[in-house]
Design an enzyme around this catalytic site. Sequence first.
Site, mmCIF file in Angstrom:
data_model
loop_
_atom_site.group_PDB
_atom_site.id
_atom_site.type_symbol
_atom_site.label_atom_id
_atom_site.label_comp_id
_atom_site.label_asym_id
_atom_site.label_seq_id
_atom_site.Cartn_x
_atom_site.Cartn_y
_atom_site.Cartn_z
ATOM 1 N N HIS A 179 0.851 -1.186 0.000
ATOM 2 C CA HIS A 179 0.000 0.000 0.000
ATOM 3 C C HIS A 179 0.892 1.242 0.000
ATOM 4 O O HIS A 179 1.998 1.223 0.568
ATOM 5 C CB HIS A 179 -0.877 0.055 1.253
ATOM 6 C CG HIS A 179 -2.192 -0.650 1.134
ATOM 7 N ND1 HIS A 179 -2.860 -1.129 2.228
ATOM 8 C CD2 HIS A 179 -2.981 -0.932 0.070
ATOM 9 C CE1 HIS A 179 -3.994 -1.695 1.851
ATOM 10 N NE2 HIS A 179 -4.091 -1.579 0.550
ATOM 11 N N CYS B 57 -2.232 2.716 9.305
ATOM 12 C CA CYS B 57 -3.238 1.718 8.950
ATOM 13 C C CYS B 57 -4.415 1.732 9.927
ATOM 14 O O CYS B 57 -5.544 1.428 9.549
ATOM 15 C CB CYS B 57 -2.625 0.325 8.909
ATOM 16 S SG CYS B 57 -1.597 0.015 7.464
#
Length: 284
Positions: free
Chosen positions: A168, A264
């Site tokens: 990511h 996150c």
Amino acid sequence: MPRHATPRRYLMCPPAHFKVTYSINPWMDPGKPVDVPLAVAQWEELRDRYRSLGHTVDELLPRPELPDMVFAANGATVLDGRVLGARFAYRERAPEAEEHLDWFQARGFTDIHVPAHINEGEGDFAVTASWILAGRGFRASPLSHGEAQEFFGRPVVGLDLVDPRFYHLDTALAVLDDAGDEVMYYPGAFSPGSQAVLRRLFPEALIASRADAEALGLNAVSDGRHVLLPQAALGLFEPLRARGYVPVGMDLGELLKGGGSVKCCTLELRGATGISPPPRPFPT
């Protein structure tokens, strides 16, 4: 250089049901046991630190069948009070998208877009003053970039991720000052062309070493002054201080077993207009 914090509103989800029973990134090993009470304690320390810094934290109710809900940043992207929902790449996480959309709808958000293309929220979208940086290569569809640009009306810059450990964008790049287009990133996570784009857009960026990137040191959250990041990313602390930031080391070692850390766990609700708890006084 003096830095100024601004109060933020975040959405987080406690890891009450966190476990690693499948592997969808190189960090995840179902053979390694997870200490859930420790994961909860580490998460609560992060939540409480945000609140101590004057930020508002809303909480999303975790679901037993969705162990990765703790990684709330993946559930949406919120900008100017507008909500771009997520569409997950893996079936294991797909139901999380609806949980997030239900939360936003229940709290009065009205400008919500259900995406047609795969994006995993702020996992692959990073907002600066001038652009939305958008990762691709492992999760998000390149088609999601145009969808985000059309919805938000802001220019989207696509960046190609090439190292599966940095699956990511938020594992490879962090926005330090969203009012001044300041970032830190690890070049080795990006294709040569994307590295050239980053050098052109951010010539004064803080460049992270591979060691600090592999400690998920770039999975960080900044309020413009305080930068909360994994405490193991030791090589980033002095460069951040030299630029006027206040690094705040956090231990989220249990959640690292799922491939995530500070960012996150943290979805920023930019320009949020929905129902929220009363704001806390912001420290001076």
